[in-house]
Enzyme design. Structure first.
Site, PDB file in Angstrom:
ATOM      1  N   HIS B  68      -7.170   5.777   5.361  1.00 55.85           N
ATOM      2  CA  HIS B  68      -7.703   5.162   4.143  1.00 55.85           C
ATOM      3  C   HIS B  68      -8.490   3.902   4.508  1.00 55.85           C
ATOM      4  CE1 HIS B  68      -4.756   7.102   1.027  1.00 55.85           C
ATOM      5  NE2 HIS B  68      -5.326   7.989   1.818  1.00 55.85           N
ATOM      6  N   GLU B  70      -8.355   0.929   3.366  1.00 58.04           N
ATOM      7  CA  GLU B  70      -7.523  -0.278   3.512  1.00 58.04           C
ATOM      8  C   GLU B  70      -6.812  -0.323   4.870  1.00 58.04           C
ATOM      9  OE1 GLU B  70      -7.498   2.019   1.066  1.00 58.04           O
ATOM     10  OE2 GLU B  70      -6.438   1.263  -0.690  1.00 58.04           O
ATOM     11  N   CYS B  98      -2.928   2.949  -2.686  1.00 57.06           N
ATOM     12  CA  CYS B  98      -1.823   3.900  -2.836  1.00 57.06           C
ATOM     13  C   CYS B  98      -0.544   3.262  -2.284  1.00 57.06           C
ATOM     14  CB  CYS B  98      -2.128   5.197  -2.087  1.00 57.06           C
ATOM     15  SG  CYS B  98      -2.011   5.047  -0.285  1.00 57.06           S
TER      16      CYS B  98
END
Lengths: 159, 159
Positions: B68, B70, B98
């Site tokens: 992801h 992040e 998430c």
């Protein structure tokens, strides 16, 4: 103290391909972490009774707080399988996964998670068991004593 | 449709160093993801008004469901700073993190998280706001419309 624990772990008799057999492999990874002065957590991922990924905590070595054993094992296993999802795979990890690792396991859709020691402070189950993917079965407490001992020994030596 | 959205994002006027200014940088990362046929999520990490890390979702490209925006941004920022914790840093991300990414942010102890679009299905706040480190302040809804639009456009094109 590590030497004693390592001897103890290596001399453990485990039935071939049993959960304890693979947890012992994860413990060997935890020993490697300990030897690098990392918090000693180890993991292996198994598919069709073969270890397809091994990893241990490397947060200090890599200067990366996300470099948990599980995260590395997930990435390595996906690489080995050249597959996005870890269907029919089992993660063996010496410590209950944290929220990050539980969240990662969700995305992998891994079929089974087996962990040894409980993490009552940062374990995912402190939040909600349903962080784990509904397709993932979880077993806990395999070689729990040894998995806990290596952590206790490490932190005792630190103090 | 991506071209139109890209034009729209690039032409947005944002006050220098405002939250919108940095979210626009994150949106530019989301566009890069889109162009690679990745779910278009982008992130930047800012310290002392400087972008120290940029990343976009690469789960398909890397065949790694944990890649992801992040996660990559956290690792890159720690590398840039040569520091374990992202104190006095701000994560700007186009989509609500998430559970995995919220869990990772906890370990980084990042000071601020600013996100654009809400993720009512997989966002961390569907579970518990306290997944985030108590030292981390969270702001949401910055350029929410644009952050949502790039995702909607992507999924609309997929169907």
């Amino acid at each position: 103290m590590l030497n004693e624990l390592t001897r103890q772990i290596n001399s453990m008799k485990t039935r071939v391909l049993s959960p304890e057999f693979f947890m012992k492999e994860a413990l060997k990874e935890a020993i490697k972490a300990y030897e690098k002065d990392e918090i000693p957590v180890g993991a292996v991922i198994v598919a069709q009774n073969q270890v397809i990924a091994r990893a241990h905590n490397l947060t200090e070595t890599l200067n990366d707080v996300t470099a948990h054993a599980e995260m590395q094992a997930f990435t390595a296993a996906a690489n080995t399988l050249n597959a996005k999802y870890l269907i029919d795979c089992t993660l063996y990890v010496t410590l209950e996964p944290c929220i990050m690792c539980a969240g990662a396991s969700f995305w992998t859709q891994i079929s089974n998670i087996v962990y040894g020691a409980y993490d009552q402070k940062r374990g995912y189950s402190t939040v909600r068991h349903s962080l784990i993917h509904p397709k993932t079965k979880v077993v806990s407490g395999i070689l729990e004593k040894e998995c806990r001992q290596i952590l206790q020994t490490y932190f005792k030596a630190k103090r």
